[in-house]
Design a protein around this motif. Structure first.
Motif, PDB file in Angstrom:
ATOM      1  N   ILE A   1       0.789  -1.181   0.213  1.00  0.00           N
ATOM      2  CA  ILE A   1       0.018   0.039   0.095  1.00  0.00           C
ATOM      3  C   ILE A   1       0.961   1.291   0.088  1.00  0.00           C
ATOM      4  CG2 ILE A   1      -1.649   1.430   1.385  1.00  0.00           C
ATOM      5  CD1 ILE A   1      -3.099  -1.353   1.929  1.00  0.00           C
TER       6      ILE A   1
ATOM      7  N   GLU B   1       1.881   1.891  -3.601  1.00  0.00           N
ATOM      8  CA  GLU B   1       0.750   2.636  -4.400  1.00  0.00           C
ATOM      9  C   GLU B   1       0.470   4.174  -3.827  1.00  0.00           C
ATOM     10  OE1 GLU B   1      -2.692   0.319  -4.165  1.00  0.00           O
ATOM     11  OE2 GLU B   1      -1.378  -1.703  -4.868  1.00  0.00           O
ATOM     12  N   MET B   2       0.816   4.205  -2.533  1.00  0.00           N
ATOM     13  CA  MET B   2       0.644   5.649  -2.098  1.00  0.00           C
ATOM     14  C   MET B   2       1.762   6.769  -2.823  1.00  0.00           C
ATOM     15  SD  MET B   2       0.132   4.833   1.878  1.00  0.00           S
ATOM     16  CE  MET B   2       0.745   6.415   2.502  1.00  0.00           C
TER      17      MET B   2
ATOM     18  N   SER C   1       0.481   5.722  -7.272  1.00  0.00           N
ATOM     19  CA  SER C   1      -0.866   5.771  -7.778  1.00  0.00           C
ATOM     20  C   SER C   1      -1.101   7.334  -8.000  1.00  0.00           C
ATOM     21  CB  SER C   1      -1.810   5.277  -7.114  1.00  0.00           C
ATOM     22  OG  SER C   1      -1.764   3.980  -7.134  1.00  0.00           O
ATOM     23  N   PRO C   2      -0.871   8.312  -6.959  1.00  0.00           N
ATOM     24  CA  PRO C   2      -1.232   9.580  -7.141  1.00  0.00           C
ATOM     25  C   PRO C   2      -0.171  10.220  -8.534  1.00  0.00           C
ATOM     26  CG  PRO C   2      -0.679   9.184  -5.069  1.00  0.00           C
ATOM     27  CD  PRO C   2      -0.570   7.925  -5.754  1.00  0.00           C
TER      28      PRO C   2
ATOM     29  N   GLN D   1      -1.794   8.757 -11.778  1.00  0.00           N
ATOM     30  CA  GLN D   1      -3.285   9.176 -11.957  1.00  0.00           C
ATOM     31  C   GLN D   1      -3.212  10.723 -12.452  1.00  0.00           C
ATOM     32  OE1 GLN D   1      -6.512   9.646  -9.044  1.00  0.00           O
ATOM     33  NE2 GLN D   1      -7.670   8.439 -10.408  1.00  0.00           N
TER      34      GLN D   1
ATOM     35  N   GLN E   1       6.116  13.517   1.850  1.00  0.00           N
ATOM     36  CA  GLN E   1       4.694  13.348   2.419  1.00  0.00           C
ATOM     37  C   GLN E   1       4.371  11.380   2.875  1.00  0.00           C
ATOM     38  OE1 GLN E   1       2.260  16.977   2.232  1.00  0.00           O
ATOM     39  NE2 GLN E   1       0.344  15.634   1.830  1.00  0.00           N
TER      40      GLN E   1
ATOM     41  N   ARG F   1       7.033  10.415   5.744  1.00  0.00           N
ATOM     42  CA  ARG F   1       6.841  10.987   6.927  1.00  0.00           C
ATOM     43  C   ARG F   1       5.981   9.854   7.871  1.00  0.00           C
ATOM     44  NH1 ARG F   1       4.995  17.068   7.245  1.00  0.00           N
ATOM     45  NH2 ARG F   1       3.397  16.568   8.944  1.00  0.00           N
ATOM     46  N   GLY F   2       4.974   9.206   7.028  1.00  0.00           N
ATOM     47  CA  GLY F   2       3.979   8.623   7.838  1.00  0.00           C
ATOM     48  C   GLY F   2       4.560   7.068   8.068  1.00  0.00           C
TER      49      GLY F   2
ATOM     50  N   MET G   1      -3.232  11.283  -2.310  1.00  0.00           N
ATOM     51  CA  MET G   1      -2.429   9.809  -1.541  1.00  0.00           C
ATOM     52  C   MET G   1      -3.712   8.820  -1.110  1.00  0.00           C
ATOM     53  SD  MET G   1       0.423  11.789   0.576  1.00  0.00           S
ATOM     54  CE  MET G   1       0.487  10.469   1.797  1.00  0.00           C
TER      55      MET G   1
ATOM     56  N   SER H   1      -6.014   8.450  -5.085  1.00  0.00           N
ATOM     57  CA  SER H   1      -5.495   7.773  -6.317  1.00  0.00           C
ATOM     58  C   SER H   1      -5.160   6.238  -6.217  1.00  0.00           C
ATOM     59  CB  SER H   1      -4.392   8.465  -6.815  1.00  0.00           C
ATOM     60  OG  SER H   1      -4.518   9.898  -7.109  1.00  0.00           O
ATOM     61  N   PRO H   2      -4.433   5.680  -5.060  1.00  0.00           N
ATOM     62  CA  PRO H   2      -4.426   4.339  -4.994  1.00  0.00           C
ATOM     63  C   PRO H   2      -5.793   3.657  -5.053  1.00  0.00           C
ATOM     64  CG  PRO H   2      -3.292   5.434  -3.324  1.00  0.00           C
ATOM     65  CD  PRO H   2      -4.041   6.622  -3.838  1.00  0.00           C
TER      66      PRO H   2
ATOM     67  N   TYR I   1      -8.791  -3.029   2.981  1.00  0.00           N
ATOM     68  CA  TYR I   1      -8.116  -2.145   2.362  1.00  0.00           C
ATOM     69  C   TYR I   1      -8.184  -0.797   2.425  1.00  0.00           C
ATOM     70  CZ  TYR I   1      -6.296   0.504  -1.862  1.00  0.00           C
ATOM     71  OH  TYR I   1      -5.912   1.213  -2.459  1.00  0.00           O
TER      72      TYR I   1
ATOM     73  N   THR J   1      -6.773   0.317   6.032  1.00  0.00           N
ATOM     74  CA  THR J   1      -5.376   0.334   6.015  1.00  0.00           C
ATOM     75  C   THR J   1      -4.620   1.735   5.275  1.00  0.00           C
ATOM     76  OG1 THR J   1      -5.387  -2.091   6.239  1.00  0.00           O
ATOM     77  CG2 THR J   1      -3.320  -0.897   5.646  1.00  0.00           C
ATOM     78  N   LEU J   2      -5.417   1.966   4.001  1.00  0.00           N
ATOM     79  CA  LEU J   2      -4.992   2.936   3.307  1.00  0.00           C
ATOM     80  C   LEU J   2      -5.109   4.149   4.157  1.00  0.00           C
ATOM     81  CD1 LEU J   2      -3.925   4.163   0.675  1.00  0.00           C
ATOM     82  CD2 LEU J   2      -6.550   4.229  -0.050  1.00  0.00           C
TER      83      LEU J   2
ATOM     84  N   GLN K   1      -2.691   4.575   7.313  1.00  0.00           N
ATOM     85  CA  GLN K   1      -1.344   4.682   6.716  1.00  0.00           C
ATOM     86  C   GLN K   1      -0.971   6.251   6.172  1.00  0.00           C
ATOM     87  OE1 GLN K   1       0.440   0.859   5.936  1.00  0.00           O
ATOM     88  NE2 GLN K   1       1.250   1.633   4.016  1.00  0.00           N
ATOM     89  N   VAL K   2      -2.071   6.495   5.364  1.00  0.00           N
ATOM     90  CA  VAL K   2      -1.791   7.999   5.094  1.00  0.00           C
ATOM     91  C   VAL K   2      -1.787   8.860   6.206  1.00  0.00           C
ATOM     92  CG1 VAL K   2      -2.845   9.830   3.670  1.00  0.00           C
ATOM     93  CG2 VAL K   2      -3.070   7.616   2.545  1.00  0.00           C
TER      94      VAL K   2
ATOM     95  N   ARG L   1      -1.143   8.623   9.323  1.00  0.00           N
ATOM     96  CA  ARG L   1      -0.220   8.606  10.515  1.00  0.00           C
ATOM     97  C   ARG L   1       0.876   9.609   9.925  1.00  0.00           C
ATOM     98  NH1 ARG L   1       2.083   2.670  11.131  1.00  0.00           N
ATOM     99  NH2 ARG L   1       4.338   3.361  11.049  1.00  0.00           N
ATOM    100  N   GLY L   2       1.048   9.870   8.606  1.00  0.00           N
ATOM    101  CA  GLY L   2       2.232  10.585   8.168  1.00  0.00           C
ATOM    102  C   GLY L   2       1.681  12.045   8.282  1.00  0.00           C
TER     103      GLY L   2
END
Lengths: 198, 198
Positions: free
Chosen positions: A158, A161-162, A165-166, A169, A189, A192-193, B162, B165-166, B182, B185-186, B189-190, B192-193
């Motif tokens: 994942i 893909e983060m 994918s951005p 796309q 960005q 950092r997570g 982020m 797009s995934p 999914y 989790t996505l 995970q996004v 936490r940053g």
């Protein structure tokens, strides 16, 4: 023709193969995947239709080989200097240059679009081009995870893909420019997570 | 015909409009955007071609209106319960249900694909559907930023991409299932940053 008798037949085959790849990439960019034909490719490449059918069963097969032949080899994986952010930015900046190149744009867009529309082609496109491209990022992130640069509980697929994918796309839908500045901000960005919490 | 004289002409117009939308969404899913024609839509909807041309200049215009009419209104924005993760998961799970619905799949995929291929249609597709969809996420993230839930130096547009797009590329390229697991989790995970560092 006299293929079998000619002493330089393998060199001539290689020349035909290259001409067929060039013709199919140029044509798909000009007319789109739907209107691409084996006849058209043969005529542009200056070879007979039968030459193409001898090597490939369909236009999709020609195009995928042509494209795979043209893109960088993924076998080497991403660079690993020990600095994940620097490595990702380096590769993604190079990819931005490539995506911003019109010679690459047209065929890749046509292929992505045709793949989204046609489930059989999509599976081949994904297996041959998209997944290998994602995998090298997954591998690099996993190496960083093993090195303690990425937290142990991060889902690296994942995470890949983060980043990817951005980027793709934005290009496919033309919602923004793929600049170095954009690439750097995106990588920072996302990363950092992923770092282990102190 | 006798439209002007009929007392119930506006109700009849509404019924025709609805039939034209239904026909165009069904047909684009069946035959694809390239083979979609005004004639085909008119015939399926049981109206004359002229009825369609009176209201819309092109098949792209019909389809975009049909689609916009069918999707949820973005005007309300995302829910804001004060818990960003919960709000994003709630909306994205609902979107996963929608994307997993075959009735939604076919026309949206056809439109996304046609948009990626045709720059004029793409601009309209992006302006009418994609950008409003991204904007409500940007707005929600900005509200979270103002509430101190997201760090001040986060680029909220890139953060929205982020998440989105995934999700949409996974669907468009069929590289994975859009499950609740999914989605959760996505989002985690996004996010936490994006949180302010302690």
């Amino acid at each position: 023709m006299a293929d079998k008798a000619a002493p330089d037949s393998s060199r001539r085959s290689e020349r035909s193969r290259r001409a067929i790849f060039d013709a199919s990439l140029a044509l798909v960019g000009e007319v789109g995947y739907d209107k691409l034909t084996i006849e058209g490719i043969a005529s542009r490449a200056g070879v007979g239709k039968q030459t193409i059918y001898r090597w490939w069963p369909s236009k999709a097969a020609v195009l995928l080989d042509a494209f795979t032949d043209g893109v960088d080899d993924y076998a080497a994986g991403l660079p690993d200097t020990g600095d994940l952010a620097a490595d990702l930015k380096f590769v993604l900046r190079a990819t931005a240059d490539e995506f911003n190149d019109p010679a690459f744009q047209a065929p890749y867009r046509a292929l992505a679009v045709a793949g989204a529309n046609d489930e059989g082609l999509s599976r081949t496109f994904v297996a041959r081009l998209l997944e290998p491209g994602i995998s090298v990022y997954v591998d690099r992130l996993r190496a960083a995870q093993e090195a303690g640069e990425v937290a142990a509980d991060v889902d690296v697929r994942i995470a890949a893909e983060m980043v990817l994918s951005p980027f793709s796309q934005r290009w496919l839908m033309r919602t923004g420019e793929l600049t170095y500045d954009y690439v750097d901000t995106l990588v920072d960005q996302v990363l950092r997570g992923l770092r282990p919490r102190d």
